[in-house]
Write a protein that holds these residues in place. Structure first.
Motif, short mmCIF file in Angstrom:
data_model
loop_
_atom_site.label_atom_id
_atom_site.label_comp_id
_atom_site.label_asym_id
_atom_site.label_seq_id
_atom_site.Cartn_x
_atom_site.Cartn_y
_atom_site.Cartn_z
N ARG A 56 2.20 14.07 -14.24
CA ARG A 56 1.03 14.62 -14.94
C ARG A 56 0.86 16.12 -14.68
O ARG A 56 0.43 16.85 -15.57
CB ARG A 56 -0.22 13.84 -14.54
CG ARG A 56 -0.17 12.40 -15.05
CD ARG A 56 -1.33 11.58 -14.59
NE ARG A 56 -2.55 12.11 -15.20
CZ ARG A 56 -3.76 11.92 -14.70
NH1 ARG A 56 -3.93 11.25 -13.58
NH2 ARG A 56 -4.81 12.41 -15.31
N ASN B 154 3.73 5.44 -5.89
CA ASN B 154 3.57 5.43 -7.35
C ASN B 154 2.49 6.39 -7.80
O ASN B 154 2.64 7.08 -8.82
CB ASN B 154 3.25 4.01 -7.85
CG ASN B 154 4.45 3.10 -7.79
OD1 ASN B 154 5.60 3.56 -7.81
ND2 ASN B 154 4.21 1.81 -7.69
N ARG B 155 1.38 6.48 -7.04
CA ARG B 155 0.30 7.40 -7.38
C ARG B 155 0.79 8.84 -7.32
O ARG B 155 0.53 9.64 -8.22
CB ARG B 155 -0.88 7.22 -6.41
CG ARG B 155 -2.11 8.08 -6.76
CD ARG B 155 -3.14 8.09 -5.64
NE ARG B 155 -2.71 8.86 -4.49
CZ ARG B 155 -2.75 10.20 -4.42
NH1 ARG B 155 -3.18 10.90 -5.42
NH2 ARG B 155 -2.34 10.82 -3.33
N ARG B 156 1.53 9.18 -6.27
CA ARG B 156 2.05 10.56 -6.13
C ARG B 156 3.06 10.88 -7.23
O ARG B 156 3.06 11.98 -7.78
CB ARG B 156 2.68 10.76 -4.75
CG ARG B 156 1.65 10.94 -3.65
CD ARG B 156 2.24 11.52 -2.38
NE ARG B 156 3.54 11.02 -2.01
CZ ARG B 156 3.78 10.15 -1.04
NH1 ARG B 156 2.80 9.66 -0.33
NH2 ARG B 156 5.00 9.77 -0.77
N GLN B 157 3.94 9.93 -7.56
CA GLN B 157 4.91 10.16 -8.62
C GLN B 157 4.22 10.34 -9.97
O GLN B 157 4.59 11.22 -10.75
CB GLN B 157 5.92 9.00 -8.69
CG GLN B 157 6.89 8.99 -7.54
CD GLN B 157 7.78 7.75 -7.54
OE1 GLN B 157 7.42 6.70 -8.06
NE2 GLN B 157 8.96 7.89 -6.96
N ASP B 158 3.22 9.53 -10.24
CA ASP B 158 2.45 9.65 -11.49
C ASP B 158 1.75 11.01 -11.55
O ASP B 158 1.78 11.68 -12.58
CB ASP B 158 1.43 8.52 -11.60
CG ASP B 158 0.60 8.63 -12.84
OD1 ASP B 158 1.18 8.60 -13.95
OD2 ASP B 158 -0.64 8.75 -12.72
N LEU B 159 1.16 11.40 -10.45
CA LEU B 159 0.45 12.68 -10.42
C LEU B 159 1.42 13.85 -10.60
O LEU B 159 1.11 14.83 -11.29
CB LEU B 159 -0.32 12.82 -9.11
CG LEU B 159 -1.42 13.86 -9.05
CD1 LEU B 159 -2.39 13.75 -10.21
CD2 LEU B 159 -2.16 13.75 -7.74
N ASP C 212 -6.72 16.53 -4.52
CA ASP C 212 -5.84 15.46 -4.96
C ASP C 212 -4.49 15.97 -5.46
O ASP C 212 -3.46 15.38 -5.18
CB ASP C 212 -6.50 14.64 -6.08
CG ASP C 212 -7.67 13.82 -5.59
OD1 ASP C 212 -7.71 13.48 -4.40
OD2 ASP C 212 -8.56 13.53 -6.41
N ARG D 73 2.03 1.60 -3.59
CA ARG D 73 0.97 2.11 -4.45
C ARG D 73 0.80 3.62 -4.27
O ARG D 73 0.65 4.36 -5.24
CB ARG D 73 -0.35 1.39 -4.17
CG ARG D 73 -0.45 0.04 -4.84
CD ARG D 73 -1.86 -0.53 -4.75
NE ARG D 73 -2.31 -0.75 -3.38
CZ ARG D 73 -2.07 -1.85 -2.68
NH1 ARG D 73 -1.37 -2.84 -3.21
NH2 ARG D 73 -2.52 -1.96 -1.46
N GLU D 74 0.83 4.08 -3.03
CA GLU D 74 0.67 5.51 -2.76
C GLU D 74 1.85 6.30 -3.32
O GLU D 74 1.68 7.38 -3.90
CB GLU D 74 0.54 5.77 -1.25
CG GLU D 74 0.43 7.22 -0.86
CD GLU D 74 -0.77 7.95 -1.47
OE1 GLU D 74 -0.72 9.19 -1.52
OE2 GLU D 74 -1.74 7.30 -1.90
N SER E 63 0.84 -1.21 0.00
CA SER E 63 0.00 0.00 0.00
C SER E 63 0.87 1.26 0.00
O SER E 63 0.53 2.26 -0.65
CB SER E 63 -0.97 0.01 1.18
OG SER E 63 -0.27 0.08 2.40
#
Length: 129
Positions: free
Chosen positions: A24, A16-21, A70, A13-14, A10
């Motif tokens: 973007r 990776n989500r922050r890096q992707d965001l 977000d 995942r968090e 978890s």
């Protein structure tokens, strides 16, 4: 200190989500996907419009709006908040000038981050106002 913690799925995942965001967000700046919406502020005793608040919005084509709840925390943790904040200030000032030139002199309120405030006090923007 003195304690160990395992990196969990978890947590991964968090991260990776922050890096992707963050990636973007950088692209959104280049693609000019940000916009400002203006929320009216009324005098409750007279009902008169006294100002408006500039609110940043991010719309991704094919995906829709991404909540500031977000993306702003991710921008805060990176240097992007300074770039985004500067864009917000310049855009809000540009819009205020446009309204003023049309005869509508309205105060525009802008929320800025603590990091942006620090930068502005140390290195003021020139030629914006």
């Amino acid at each position: 200190w003195g304690r160990a913690q395992f990196f969990t799925q978890s947590m991964n995942r968090e991260l990776n989500r922050r890096q992707d965001l963050e990636i973007r967000l950088r692209q959104a700046l280049q693609l000019e996907q940000f916009g400002l919406h203006y929320q009216p502020q009324l005098d409750l005793t007279t009902g008169e419009l006294v100002s408006c608040e500039a609110l940043i919005r991010w719309e991704v084509p094919g995906e829709g709006m991404i909540s500031p709840d977000d993306f702003l925390p991710v921008a805060e943790r990176s240097d992007l908040i300074n770039t985004i904040g500067e864009w917000v200030i310049k855009e809000a000032c540009r819009q205020r000038r446009k309204w003023k030139d049309q005869g509508f002199d309205l105060r525009v309120d802008i929320n800025i981050s603590g990091r942006q405030f620090f930068i502005m006090t140390c290195f003021p923007l020139s030629g914006v106002f």
